[in-house]
Design a protein around this motif. Structure first.
Motif, PDB file in Angstrom:
ATOM      1  N   CYS A 296       0.838  -1.214   0.000  1.00  0.00           N
ATOM      2  CA  CYS A 296       0.000   0.000   0.000  1.00  0.00           C
ATOM      3  C   CYS A 296       0.861   1.248   0.000  1.00  0.00           C
ATOM      4  CB  CYS A 296      -0.897   0.004   1.241  1.00  0.00           C
ATOM      5  SG  CYS A 296      -1.956  -1.432   1.335  1.00  0.00           S
ATOM      6  N   LEU A 297       1.877   1.237   0.888  1.00  0.00           N
ATOM      7  CA  LEU A 297       2.741   2.416   1.022  1.00  0.00           C
ATOM      8  C   LEU A 297       3.415   2.733  -0.295  1.00  0.00           C
ATOM      9  CD1 LEU A 297       4.098   4.423   3.048  1.00  0.00           C
ATOM     10  CD2 LEU A 297       5.948   2.759   3.217  1.00  0.00           C
ATOM     11  N   VAL A 298       4.023   1.683  -0.900  1.00  0.00           N
ATOM     12  CA  VAL A 298       4.775   1.917  -2.129  1.00  0.00           C
ATOM     13  C   VAL A 298       3.817   2.304  -3.257  1.00  0.00           C
ATOM     14  CG1 VAL A 298       6.266   0.815  -3.848  1.00  0.00           C
ATOM     15  CG2 VAL A 298       6.676   0.433  -1.435  1.00  0.00           C
ATOM     16  N   TRP A 299       2.612   1.734  -3.262  1.00  0.00           N
ATOM     17  CA  TRP A 299       1.649   2.098  -4.311  1.00  0.00           C
ATOM     18  C   TRP A 299       1.301   3.586  -4.219  1.00  0.00           C
ATOM     19  CZ3 TRP A 299      -3.515   3.757  -4.347  1.00  0.00           C
ATOM     20  CH2 TRP A 299      -4.120   3.754  -5.620  1.00  0.00           C
ATOM     21  N   ILE A 300       1.071   4.041  -2.988  1.00  0.00           N
ATOM     22  CA  ILE A 300       0.733   5.454  -2.796  1.00  0.00           C
ATOM     23  C   ILE A 300       1.892   6.332  -3.242  1.00  0.00           C
ATOM     24  CG2 ILE A 300       0.339   7.207  -1.018  1.00  0.00           C
ATOM     25  CD1 ILE A 300      -1.278   5.048   0.474  1.00  0.00           C
ATOM     26  N   VAL A 301       3.082   5.999  -2.764  1.00  0.00           N
ATOM     27  CA  VAL A 301       4.240   6.835  -3.086  1.00  0.00           C
ATOM     28  C   VAL A 301       4.534   6.780  -4.575  1.00  0.00           C
ATOM     29  CG1 VAL A 301       6.709   7.116  -2.703  1.00  0.00           C
ATOM     30  CG2 VAL A 301       5.216   6.594  -0.789  1.00  0.00           C
ATOM     31  N   PHE A 302       4.436   5.551  -5.125  1.00  0.00           N
ATOM     32  CA  PHE A 302       4.874   5.344  -6.509  1.00  0.00           C
ATOM     33  C   PHE A 302       3.912   5.980  -7.507  1.00  0.00           C
ATOM     34  CE2 PHE A 302       7.329   2.570  -9.436  1.00  0.00           C
ATOM     35  CZ  PHE A 302       8.544   2.659  -8.792  1.00  0.00           C
ATOM     36  N   TYR A 303       2.661   5.695  -7.361  1.00  0.00           N
ATOM     37  CA  TYR A 303       1.719   6.083  -8.404  1.00  0.00           C
ATOM     38  C   TYR A 303       0.897   7.310  -8.044  1.00  0.00           C
ATOM     39  CZ  TYR A 303       2.918   1.713 -10.587  1.00  0.00           C
ATOM     40  OH  TYR A 303       3.605   0.694 -11.165  1.00  0.00           O
ATOM     41  N   GLN A 304       0.765   7.620  -6.758  1.00  0.00           N
ATOM     42  CA  GLN A 304      -0.080   8.755  -6.385  1.00  0.00           C
ATOM     43  C   GLN A 304       0.741   9.998  -6.088  1.00  0.00           C
ATOM     44  OE1 GLN A 304      -3.423   8.232  -6.661  1.00  0.00           O
ATOM     45  NE2 GLN A 304      -2.774   6.217  -7.357  1.00  0.00           N
ATOM     46  N   LEU A 305       1.737   9.871  -5.226  1.00  0.00           N
ATOM     47  CA  LEU A 305       2.499  11.060  -4.839  1.00  0.00           C
ATOM     48  C   LEU A 305       3.499  11.446  -5.913  1.00  0.00           C
ATOM     49  CD1 LEU A 305       3.086  10.316  -1.062  1.00  0.00           C
ATOM     50  CD2 LEU A 305       1.292  11.670  -2.131  1.00  0.00           C
ATOM     51  N   THR A 306       4.223  10.473  -6.427  1.00  0.00           N
ATOM     52  CA  THR A 306       5.174  10.757  -7.497  1.00  0.00           C
ATOM     53  C   THR A 306       4.651  10.125  -8.773  1.00  0.00           C
ATOM     54  OG1 THR A 306       6.400   8.756  -7.050  1.00  0.00           O
ATOM     55  CG2 THR A 306       7.097  10.743  -5.895  1.00  0.00           C
ATOM     56  N   SER A 307       5.235  10.508  -9.887  1.00  0.00           N
ATOM     57  CA  SER A 307       4.776   9.948 -11.159  1.00  0.00           C
ATOM     58  C   SER A 307       5.755   8.914 -11.669  1.00  0.00           C
ATOM     59  CB  SER A 307       4.600  11.071 -12.181  1.00  0.00           C
ATOM     60  OG  SER A 307       5.795  11.796 -12.277  1.00  0.00           O
TER      61      SER A 307
END
Lengths: 429, 281
Positions: free
Chosen positions: A80-91
């Protein structure tokens, strides 16, 4: 000295008087029955000893439901954490990068979770364990994947009857290009003859070299050992070029299976030599002495005592050597060249080989040939597997009635050589 | 003084190979004269003069590192197997110098057999093959192999235990049985002298007693020289005794030699007395 003794004896005397005073106070508890001293440490009736309760030990190897929960939790929250950081916060994007980030986050969260729930020391241990286990799982997974994939590609299309009885002649003549009319007989025969010749030529030289290095220890054996070690790192294509330029271009021999086996000897020689040398080294020196004390010349000692004692190890070395050369492709390109049709004579004419079939057919724009290449790969793999299993069986110490004293040195040696076998490893787990 | 192997001929001898001059199987007498030994230039054994009488058991005793085993190995030319080993003096088997010209080490070792500290039967051979190994090595063919196997194993006191499993591998036996198999293996080539280098030090007391019994039984057929650290054993089995001692930073020497009763009963040297009575060091 004497003065010291007297000064030391004085407090002792004091001590004695105190103890005697305490023993004098013992009659206060006179009602107790005589026998074992009335102390809490010594129960009056001899009770069976109970296992002492240890403070709950830290056992890093122990793995329970709690640990599994932590791991699963860490994995999910890392996802979940990496998904948020990877696809939501950064592009950011990319599967591999995501996977690596997830793995690192998983490790970090595992540590945090374990440190919170259990203890910091256990957390560090758990993270290291996760790294080690996942590394092993990765390697085993890759190998299982390769084996499974080749099997999946090969087995459904195999026509067993044709595979080992036909060559690719009919395909070449455009009579029929169906899989039930083509096979790899020419390659199986070619590989068989080439490997057999290579073993017949190479193994005596390898054993002789090992004997020279370990038993004779003659002039320059150190240099020879260095050369052998360096030779084992020779790229196999160089071995092929060597035979090609030294023997084929100079018209000593023509393109043939024999030329291929000579190139294979160059690869076989150092690997078998090194293994046989190791095997000879673990033969106890007491046996050599015993043999000499019976009046045996040195050649007799080697022939009748050392080699028979190391026999299973030598057989294993040869089998491992075969496994090493049977899949070699590069040296065959210059020498056996490869052929679509069966050539029984290894001494003249182009000859097929299993690696060459894989190499040439898999690049053809033809589904039948690609299938055939995978089938050849499957056969080759199965052959290597059989060799390893055979080597494993031969490396077992044998004695009649199972009473034979195991040769632990040899066992250890074989264990060392067999670490890289993935299938055996996964079975033993 | 220091001569590289083999030593030059000594004395007015007429050195001739003892093959043929005597039949195998007769006990022999060994005379060591002025034997010195070096390892890599370091003198470890100095001027040993010792006679090992025919058909007798001679025990070599002394503390570790005093050159007993080195001396024993000199007696059948196993010393020269060690790299850097040198020696001086002469060793005569029935008057013929085994280091003389024309004497071959292999031949000598067939006449002077050896049993080692650690039992070392050949693991790849069966019990019977182990017994016959020496003959196989010398390519001599015995009249009847089965008879020879039985004879050698009987002499070594092992026949009754292994007669039903001669085809099993030698490694399947217990330690004491293995050592007796090694003795049988040495006896099968019918040596004239049998050297034993602490043959019981790796064995339990029962096996030790069996080996000692064996030594006594074979002594009338073969001269025995035994190195031992066990004083009681030396007393039990030997007729003659030689006490070796090496002082600190000194090579080993024979301090005293003579009949076993004398060495243990009334030694002339104080150091011998101390050693045999356990007052060493």
């Amino acid at each position: 000295m004497i003065a010291d003794g007297t000064t030391q004896s004085a407090p002792e005397g004091v001590l004695v008087t105190t103890t005697s005073a305490s023993t004098q106070s013992a009659p206060v508890h006179e009602p107790r029955p005589p026998g074992p001293p009335p102390s809490g440490e010594f129960p009056e009736s001899p009770a069976p000893p109970r296992p002492r309760r240890l403070p709950s030990p830290i056992r890093p190897g122990a793995f329970g439901a709690e640990d599994a929960t932590i791991l699963v939790g860490a994995a999910v929250s890392a996802l979940c954490l990496v998904w948020i950081v990877f696809y939501q916060l950064t592009s950011l994007s990319g599967g591999l990068g995501f996977l690596i980030c997830w793995y690192l986050a998983f490790l970090g969260l595992t540590w945090l979770g374990t440190a919170q729930v259990i203890e910091r020391q256990v957390a560090t241990d758990r993270v290291v364990a996760v790294v080690v286990v996942s590394a092993a799982a990765l390697v085993i997974g890759i190998i299982i994947f390769i084996v499974a994939w080749v099997t999946y590609k090969a087995v459904p299309t195999i026509h067993w009857a044709a595979l080992f009885t036909k060559d690719q002649k009919s395909f070449q003549l455009a009579e029929s290009n169906a899989l039930d009319h083509v096979g790899i007989l020419h390659a199986v025969i070619g590989t068989f003859e080439q490997v057999l010749l290579a073993v017949a030529i190479g193994v005596p030289f390898a054993v002789a070299t090992a004997i020279y290095l370990n038993e004779v220890r003659g002039f320059g054996s150190r240099t020879v050992r260095t050369v052998v070690t360096a030779m084992s790192g020779t790229p196999s294509v160089v071995a092929g070029v060597f035979i090609y330029s030294m023997l084929i271009l100079t018209h000593v021999i023509s393109y043939s299976g024999f030329a291929a086996s000579l190139a294979l000897v160059v690869i076989l020689l150092p690997s078998v030599t090194r293994v046989v040398e190791e095997v000879l080294r673990v033969v106890p020196s007491g046996l050599r002495e015993a043999s000499q004390a019976l009046g045996a010349p040195e050649w007799r000692t080697v022939w009748s005592v050392v080699l028979p004692t190391a026999r299973s190890g030598v057989v294993t070395a040869v089998l491992l050597g075969i496994a090493r050369i049977v899949g070699e492709t590069a040296p065959l390109l210059f020498t056996a060249v490869g052929s679509q049709v069966l050539n029984l004579n290894p001494l003249s004419g182009d000859q097929g080989a299993l690696p060459l079939v894989i190499w040439s057919d898999v690049r053809q724009p033809n589904a039948v040939l690609i299938d055939l290449a995978f089938q050849a790969a499957f056969v080759l793999m199965a052959f290597v597997l059989i060799l390893f299993v055979l080597a494993r069986i031969f490396s077992r110490p044998k004695g009649k009635g199972g009473k034979g004293r195991a040769r632990p040195e040899e066992d250890d040696l074989m264990a060392r050589f067999f670490v890289p076998i993935p299938i055996e490893e996964s079975e033993s787990r | 003084m220091t001569t590289t192997l083999p030593t030059a001929p000594t004395g007015p001898g007429h050195p001739q190979p003892f093959t043929g001059t005597r039949t195998l199987g007769e006990p022999g007498q060994i005379d060591a004269e002025g034997v010195c030994a070096w390892f890599g230039g370091r003198l470890v054994l100095e001027t040993v003069n010792l006679t090992m009488e025919q058909s007798k058991v001679t025990a070599l005793i002394g503390p570790s590192g005093c050159g007993k085993s080195t001396f024993l190995r000199i007696l059948n030319r196993m010393h020269e197997v060690v790299p850097g080993a040198q020696l001086a003096g002469s060793v005569k088997l029935d008057g013929v110098d085994i280091y003389g010209p024309g004497q071959r080490a292999m031949e000598t070792r067939r006449h002077i057999g050896m049993v080692f500290q650690k039992p070392n039967p050949f693991p790849a051979m069966t019990i019977a093959e182990n017994v016959l190994a020496g003959l196989k090595f010398s390519r001599s063919t015995p009249g009847d192999k089965d008879d020879l196997v039985q004879e050698a194993l009987t002499k070594a006191g092992l026949w009754n235990e292994v007669k039903d499993r001669l085809g099993e591998l030698g490694g399947a036996l217990s330690g004491g049985q293995q050592q007796r198999l090694c003795i049988a293996r040495s006896l099968a080539v019918r040596p004239r002298v049998l050297l034993m280098d602490e043959p019981c030090s790796a064995l339990d007391p029962t096996s030790t007693l069996r080996i000692e019994q064996t030594i006594k039984e074979i002594a009338d057929e073969v001269t025995v020289v035994i190195v031992t650290h066990n004083m009681q054993q030396a007393q039990r089995v030997s007729d003659y005794c030689a006490f070796f001692l090496a002082a600190e930073n000194q090579p080993g020497r024979v301090i005293e030699a003579g009949r076993t009763e004398m060495i243990f009963g009334e030694p002339t040297d104080q150091r011998t007395f101390d050693y045999v009575n356990g007052q060493f060091g």
